[in-house]
Design an enzyme around this catalytic site. Structure first.
Site, PDB file in Angstrom:
ATOM      1  N   PRO A  80       0.838  -1.213   0.000  1.00  0.00           N
ATOM      2  CA  PRO A  80       0.000   0.000   0.000  1.00  0.00           C
ATOM      3  C   PRO A  80       0.864   1.251   0.000  1.00  0.00           C
ATOM      4  O   PRO A  80       1.834   1.354   0.747  1.00  0.00           O
ATOM      5  CB  PRO A  80      -0.802  -0.146   1.289  1.00  0.00           C
ATOM      6  CG  PRO A  80      -0.925  -1.619   1.470  1.00  0.00           C
ATOM      7  CD  PRO A  80       0.379  -2.196   0.984  1.00  0.00           C
ATOM      8  N   CYS A  81       0.491   2.216  -0.839  1.00  0.00           N
ATOM      9  CA  CYS A  81       1.421   3.274  -1.211  1.00  0.00           C
ATOM     10  C   CYS A  81       1.066   4.652  -0.681  1.00  0.00           C
ATOM     11  O   CYS A  81       1.654   5.634  -1.095  1.00  0.00           O
ATOM     12  CB  CYS A  81       1.499   3.337  -2.736  1.00  0.00           C
ATOM     13  SG  CYS A  81      -0.134   3.478  -3.524  1.00  0.00           S
ATOM     14  N   GLN A  82       0.112   4.774   0.235  1.00  0.00           N
ATOM     15  CA  GLN A  82      -0.323   6.097   0.663  1.00  0.00           C
ATOM     16  C   GLN A  82       0.813   6.985   1.191  1.00  0.00           C
ATOM     17  O   GLN A  82       0.817   8.190   0.925  1.00  0.00           O
ATOM     18  CB  GLN A  82      -1.408   5.985   1.742  1.00  0.00           C
ATOM     19  CG  GLN A  82      -2.725   5.439   1.240  1.00  0.00           C
ATOM     20  CD  GLN A  82      -2.810   3.936   1.416  1.00  0.00           C
ATOM     21  OE1 GLN A  82      -1.793   3.255   1.483  1.00  0.00           O
ATOM     22  NE2 GLN A  82      -4.024   3.418   1.492  1.00  0.00           N
ATOM     23  N   PHE A  84       3.636   7.465   0.141  1.00  0.00           N
ATOM     24  CA  PHE A  84       4.470   8.002  -0.926  1.00  0.00           C
ATOM     25  C   PHE A  84       3.658   8.589  -2.074  1.00  0.00           C
ATOM     26  O   PHE A  84       4.209   8.964  -3.099  1.00  0.00           O
ATOM     27  CB  PHE A  84       5.384   6.901  -1.474  1.00  0.00           C
ATOM     28  CG  PHE A  84       6.190   6.227  -0.397  1.00  0.00           C
ATOM     29  CD1 PHE A  84       7.332   6.817   0.100  1.00  0.00           C
ATOM     30  CD2 PHE A  84       5.776   5.019   0.134  1.00  0.00           C
ATOM     31  CE1 PHE A  84       8.062   6.210   1.107  1.00  0.00           C
ATOM     32  CE2 PHE A  84       6.508   4.402   1.131  1.00  0.00           C
ATOM     33  CZ  PHE A  84       7.655   5.000   1.629  1.00  0.00           C
TER      34      PHE A  84
END
Length: 393
Positions: A80-82, A84
């Site tokens: 999960p990339c939140q 960045f």
């Protein structure tokens, strides 16, 4: 030989379907979202562990996947990339990044890599992971890989690149970071672009480049105009939803600003780029979003929300895959996914470069070119209620 995959943060399966098309077989998926898990089980007979990655031991992953340490061909996943993501900058001016507790998904990915020792790995993330001067996420992964190599007497390589899916035949502008490595130190060479943007650089393309023009939204979903059943709840709601028919295909709210050609309803750059954004049939789609607001596109050129099948087509999922859940569940699964055709491109390159298996160069999940059979227009007679709001937003 079977090329077995351990899949982390599997979501609705975008990476997995692409690697499947390339010749890999997913042995086990780990995913916490219940609707994603239902989608995976509905479409494939892969073993699915439904839990948070921090609750799943590497031993359980190997046991459920019927694998031994070192037996998997590939570890894949998009943590999960939140921490960045670009939206974090938009809201906060910056982001906590590695200080954000959600960033520990990178640590768990590397933990599984350390404990299972697959022949190769692929890690996908938003391109914000590699922002110049703010690349501590990349540095963390490189440092973790150094420890893995020392602790296990292996030599994983580390090669990364930002790829735009449209450059590889996906009918969608979508930039993501991909990191690829091999246990014996083989350096991965990312495949060259196969497609180009005819609107920008057609004059710079050599006859020797042998590139195709971008795959368009029409190539992807144009045929569904005739056969797709559009759900009743496909209308765009909210305060501004009814303005969508008065925006040309390929434009967004900026059309109705002081610098646009329409009426001066909004201030220039006062909204997200994707606010009232409408697909153009002769261009790729913009990025499909996971959690869009009421008036956040891209929307269909017929002034409505995209259907499940249309979003799946734009993400190049196989047509035999059905995404389960309500509207928001479907949007989240597809918006978070890696385009399957891009995963197929990478999968074929990995098989050839790391496993000496020559594959057909044909990417099966790229849509075929389709001739457009109708003109797409828009209404330029703005309703008075929007004109009365002119220049106040």
């Amino acid at each position: 030989m079977q090329y077995k995959i351990i899949s982390l943060f599997s979501g609705g399966g975008g990476l997995d379907y692409g690697f499947e098309a390339a010749g890999f077989d997913t042995s086990v998926c780990i995913e916490m979202d219940k609707w994603s898990c239902r989608t995976l089980r509905h479409n494939r007979d892969w073993t699915v562990i439904e839990d948070r990655i921090e609750n799943v031991s590497s031993k359980e992953i190997l046991e459920k996947g019927k694998l031994k340490k070192g037996e998997a061909s590939l570890l894949i996943g998009g943590p999960p990339c939140q921490p960045f993501s670009k939206s974090s900058y938009w809201f906060n001016g910056d982001t906590k990044r590695l200080n954000d507790p959600r960033a520990n998904t990178l640590e768990h990915y590397m933990r599984v890599l350390n404990d299972t020792l697959p022949s190769a790995f692929v890690l996908e993330n938003v391109f914000g992971l590699a922002y110049k001067g703010k690349d501590e996420g990349l540095q963390f992964l490189e440092n973790a890989l150094d420890l893995i190599n020392k602790n296990n007497n292996v030599n994983y390589s580390f090669k990364w690149k930002v790829l735009n899916a449209a450059d590889y035949g996906v009918p969608q502008i979508r930039e993501r970071v991909f990191i690829v490595g091999h246990i014996d130190g083989k350096e991965f060479t990312f495949p060259p672009k196969s497609h180009f943007n005819p609107q920008k650089n057609s004059g710079q393309i050599s006859i020797f480049d042998d590139l195709e023009p971008y795959t368009t939204a029409w190539d992807s979903i144009g045929d569904l105009d005739l056969v797709e059943k559009v759900p009743l709840k496909s209308e765009v709601g909210g305060k501004w939803g009814n303005l969508l028919p008065y925006i040309p295909p390929g434009e967004n709210y900026l059309y109705h600003t002081e610098r646009g050609e329409g009426s001066e309803i909004f201030k220039w750059r006062s909204r997200y780029w994707s606010f009232l954004l409408k697909l153009h049939p002769d261009r790729p789609s913009w990025t499909i979003q996971a959690q869009p607001g009421t008036s956040i596109g891209p929307f269909h050129w017929n002034n409505r929300r995209l259907t499940m099948r249309e979003m799946a087509r734009i993400q190049t999922f196989p047509d035999n895959v059905e995404i389960l859940g309500g509207i928001s569940n479907i949007q989240k699964q597809l918006g978070n996914a890696v385009p399957s055709a891009l995963a197929e491109v990478l999968g074929k390159e990995i098989l050839e470069q790391f496993f000496d298996k020559k594959n057909s160069s044909t990417i099966t999940l790229i849509p075929n070119k389709k001739k457009r059979y109708k003109r797409i227009g828009f209404n330029n007679s703005i309703p008075n209620k929007y004109l009365e709001m002119s220049a106040v937003e």
